[in-house]
Design a protein around this motif. Structure first.
Motif, short mmCIF file in Angstrom:
data_model
loop_
_atom_site.label_atom_id
_atom_site.label_comp_id
_atom_site.label_asym_id
_atom_site.label_seq_id
_atom_site.Cartn_x
_atom_site.Cartn_y
_atom_site.Cartn_z
N MET A 208 -10.25 -2.76 -1.44
CA MET A 208 -10.80 -1.77 -0.61
C MET A 208 -9.79 -0.86 -0.39
N ILE A 209 -8.47 -1.26 -0.12
CA ILE A 209 -7.47 -0.38 0.51
C ILE A 209 -6.90 0.52 -0.47
N VAL A 210 -6.74 0.14 -1.67
CA VAL A 210 -6.20 1.03 -2.95
C VAL A 210 -7.21 2.04 -3.50
N ASN A 211 -8.33 1.55 -3.53
CA ASN A 211 -9.47 2.03 -4.22
C ASN A 211 -10.72 2.49 -3.61
N SER A 212 -10.87 4.00 -3.72
CA SER A 212 -11.96 4.60 -3.23
C SER A 212 -12.80 5.39 -3.96
N ASN A 213 -12.42 5.40 -5.25
CA ASN A 213 -13.04 6.21 -6.43
C ASN A 213 -13.88 5.55 -7.38
N LYS A 214 -14.95 5.71 -7.60
CA LYS A 214 -16.13 5.04 -8.36
C LYS A 214 -15.68 4.72 -9.78
N ASP A 215 -15.01 5.23 -10.23
CA ASP A 215 -14.56 5.12 -11.57
C ASP A 215 -13.68 4.10 -12.02
N THR A 216 -12.99 3.63 -11.01
CA THR A 216 -11.88 2.62 -11.02
C THR A 216 -11.98 1.52 -9.98
N MET A 217 -13.42 1.29 -9.30
CA MET A 217 -13.58 0.37 -8.50
C MET A 217 -13.96 -0.66 -8.92
N VAL A 218 -13.76 -2.05 -8.27
CA VAL A 218 -14.35 -3.27 -8.91
C VAL A 218 -15.68 -3.69 -8.34
N SER B 149 -15.96 -6.56 -6.32
CA SER B 149 -16.37 -7.02 -5.04
C SER B 149 -16.42 -5.70 -3.96
N SER B 150 -15.47 -4.69 -4.26
CA SER B 150 -15.51 -3.53 -3.08
C SER B 150 -16.69 -2.64 -3.40
N ALA B 151 -17.08 -2.55 -4.69
CA ALA B 151 -18.36 -1.64 -4.79
C ALA B 151 -19.55 -2.42 -4.03
N LEU B 152 -19.79 -3.52 -4.02
CA LEU B 152 -20.70 -4.39 -3.27
C LEU B 152 -20.73 -3.97 -1.89
N ALA B 153 -19.29 -4.33 -1.53
CA ALA B 153 -19.19 -3.97 0.04
C ALA B 153 -19.47 -2.32 0.46
N LYS B 154 -19.35 -1.50 -0.25
CA LYS B 154 -19.34 -0.14 -0.22
C LYS B 154 -21.13 0.13 -0.31
N MET B 155 -21.75 -0.64 -1.15
CA MET B 155 -23.22 -0.39 -1.21
C MET B 155 -23.85 -0.87 -0.12
N GLN B 156 -23.51 -2.06 0.45
CA GLN B 156 -24.06 -2.57 1.63
C GLN B 156 -24.28 -1.56 2.90
N GLY B 157 -23.12 -0.63 3.01
CA GLY B 157 -23.25 0.51 3.96
C GLY B 157 -24.14 1.45 3.69
N GLN B 158 -24.60 1.48 2.25
CA GLN B 158 -25.42 2.82 1.98
C GLN B 158 -26.74 2.31 2.07
N TYR C 12 0.82 -1.39 -0.05
CA TYR C 12 0.00 -0.17 -0.05
C TYR C 12 0.80 1.18 -0.06
N LEU C 13 1.83 1.27 0.75
CA LEU C 13 2.99 2.45 0.97
C LEU C 13 3.57 2.73 -0.48
N MET C 14 3.76 1.71 -1.17
CA MET C 14 4.34 1.81 -2.50
C MET C 14 3.66 2.59 -3.37
N ILE C 15 2.32 1.98 -3.39
CA ILE C 15 1.51 2.40 -4.40
C ILE C 15 1.04 3.91 -4.01
N SER C 16 0.95 4.11 -2.66
CA SER C 16 0.58 5.55 -2.37
C SER C 16 1.83 6.49 -2.71
N LEU D 15 -11.31 -9.11 -1.90
CA LEU D 15 -11.99 -7.77 -1.14
C LEU D 15 -11.07 -6.65 -0.52
N MET D 16 -10.02 -7.20 0.50
CA MET D 16 -9.33 -5.98 0.91
C MET D 16 -8.37 -5.34 0.26
N TRP D 17 -7.74 -5.86 -0.54
CA TRP D 17 -6.91 -4.96 -1.52
C TRP D 17 -7.63 -4.02 -2.45
#
Lengths: 276, 296
Positions: free
Chosen positions: A214-224, A226-235, A128-132, A210-212
């Protein structure tokens, strides 16, 4: 004897049918719920199993809220790049580890084994630190990044090459092939089934991860997915028709691919040895 | 140039060998090998608020981990999860594999259905089970007329999660066992039938012993991955769920500290604990493999 055999066989089918139903009921419930109205899902007396009217409103709302085309595209890109990188690097390295003798080979192979032995979460913070630090958060590259090489894949392909007969290479050598040519034209084509197995394994692993994402991606244009579904559940906490509709849309393509390529899936998974 | 002279042939292999492994090796070193040491290094540092600043604190993080009741509780939760998920899923999968390892009608259909959860996104699995097990409007409670707080009763939530885990992993284990069963020669069973062994007997006297390397291997890999359980718990248990503290796993805590709270130092320490646990299990595996497992 015959009678007893058929009794036994009925008994076996009953067990298998019970298990299959247990597997299917949650999926059926997902489908039924997605066609209901919210008030139908909240009704307990009497409890509603089949929707009165099969409504597709939940699907329409969810399609408007979430851009599934983009999600599919991003997921597919991540999976494809991972497969290409993994299969190429693992085939090359697997061949060298199985068939060539050179200095440093054992040390290098130890690194492969170490990677396979430690829990994957130990890589995540530095990755994560490398990517960031590279400023690549929220990119497709970030999603592909940890899956560019595969220690497990290298191991799998090494096994495949080890099971091939030795005389193939000797014949190629007599015909004047160098090591690169022997690999490319003679040996690599023979491990195609292992490459397919690795490809399927990589695809499933990436799809379910799911975890990766969620860690590197919070933008909805590049989301996949698995994480989009996870985010949706919260909403949409209590709108179950919508949650189930989204789950269905996200799940069905993979199920279709699985049913079509079943044989390859089963073989690919059988060789994964519990690493998924 | 080298102390030992290499023949042209050896030189050739040396060159090609390194060309072939270089892409994998560079990837492994950058993505995996260096990060292992970086994570361990990180575990000796304290991260400031909002992930800023890094201060060397020696073993402080480890002292804190050992005194941290939340960590101990998460270890207990993880073990509880594993102790249900691993044996139950393995036993059921073993029986199913034995039943399906024969020519019969519908074999492919059964196999396809049982494997289905493996190709489903974890978030979808979690959502549908939350709904099925919903205490007020859920299918289970309403059909059976019971009132069980499957996922919010701190006493049972972790076992419910483990059973969902069983449901989603059975197909995978079954495929692994089916692959192992293919390698048992059919004449063993024929001989047993001639000797009068029935289905049950041949299961316990032929299938189990001859499959023991495979069973053992699946056991170990399943234990290791059960210790890493995350998706299911993260997706099923809300932050507000009263049973959260009795269900959160070690990796859940790792994720929470490292990426939600950006406390990288403490997150790294937790994952080092997981590393140590995993290595202990791997060591047991290597030792036990020599002793218990029946190899053909």
């Amino acid at each position: 004897m015959e009678k007893e055999k058929s009794k036994m066989s009925i008994f076996i089918h009953i067990i298998l049918i019970i298990v299959s139903l247990t597997m299917l009921i949650p999926f059926c419930w997902m489908i039924l719920t997605s066609f209901k109205t919210v008030s139908e899902t909240m009704q307990v007396d009497p409890f509603v199993i089949f929707p009165k009217e099969w409504k597709i409103d939940a699907f329409i709302t969810v399609m408007k809220e979430m851009n599934f085309l983009i999600l599919y595209k991003n997921t597919l890109l991540m999976i494809l790049f991972r497969i290409i990188c993994c299969v190429i690097t693992a085939t090359l390295a697997g061949y060298a580890f199985a068939r060539l003798n050179f200095k440093g080979k054992n040390f290098a192979f130890t690194l492969v084994l170490i990677q396979m032995m430690v829990p994957v979460q130990i890589f995540l913070i530095p990755q994560y630190l490398m990517i960031s630090k590279m400023g690549l958060l929220n990119t497709t590259f970030a999603l592909v990044f940890p899956g560019m090489v595969s220690a497990f894949g290298t191991f799998l392909l090494r096994q495949a090459y080890m099971s091939l007969p030795k005389d193939l290479e000797e014949a190629a050598k007599i015909d004047g092939c160098n090591i690169g040519q022997t690999f490319l034209f003679i040996m690599a084509p023979l491990t195609r089934s292992s490459m397919v197995a690795l490809g399927i394994f990589t695809a499933l692993f990436a799809f379910k991860d799911l975890m990766w994402p969620m860690i590197v991606n919070s933008n909805k244009d590049t989301m996949v997915l698995s994480s989009a579904l996870a985010k949706m559940q919260g909403q949409y906490v209590t709108d179950y028709p919508e949650l189930m509709a989204a789950s269905l849309i996200a799940t069905i393509p993979m199920i279709i691919i699985y049913v079509v390529f079943q044989k390859q899936f089963i073989q690919g998974i059988a060789t994964s040895g519990g690493k998924l | 140039m080298k102390s030992k002279k290499m023949s042209p042939q050896q030189k050739n292999e040396f060159m090609w060998g390194w060309i072939f492994i270089l892409p994998t090796l560079i990837g492994l070193v950058i993505l995996n090998i260096i990060p292992i040491f970086q994570t361990i290094y990180q575990s000796f540092f304290k991260t400031g608020d909002f992930g800023r600043g890094n201060k060397f604190v020696g073993l402080d993080n480890y002292m804190k981990v050992f005194a941290d009741e939340e960590v101990w509780q998460s270890l207990i939760n993880t073990f509880k999860y594993a102790i249900v998920e691993v044996p139950v899923s393995i036993c059921i999968a073993l029986v199913l594999a034995a039943l399906l390892n024969r020519k019969m009608k519908g074999r492919t259909i059964y196999r396809t259905i049982i494997f289905l959860p493996m190709v489903t996104a974890p978030a979808a699995i979690a959502m549908v089970w939350r709904w099925v097990l919903n205490s007020k409007f859920g299918l289970i409670n309403n059909i059976f007329g019971v009132d069980v707080q499957w996922l919010s009763d701190p006493k049972i939530a972790v076992y419910t999660l483990a059973l969902i885990g069983v449901w989603s992993i059975i197909g995978y284990n079954m495929i692994l066992f089916l692959a192992g069963l293919q390698e048992i020669p059919a004449d063993y069973y024929e001989a047993a039938t001639i000797d009068g062994a029935t289905g049950m007997k041949s299961f316990f006297y032929i299938t189990i012993p001859l499959l023991s390397p495979s069973i053992f291997f699946v056991c170990i890999t399943r234990i290791i991955s059960a210790l890493q359980v995350f998706d299911l718990i993260f997706m099923v248990m809300d932050k507000t769920n009263p049973a959260l503290s009795k269900t959160q796993s070690l990796v859940y805590l790792f994720y929470d500290y490292s990426f939600a709270q950006k406390n990288l130092g403490y997150g790294a320490t937790i994952v080092v604990v997981l590393l140590i646990l995993t290595l202990i299990i791997t060591a047991i595996q290597m030792y036990a493999q020599k002793k218990w497992v029946f190899y053909n």
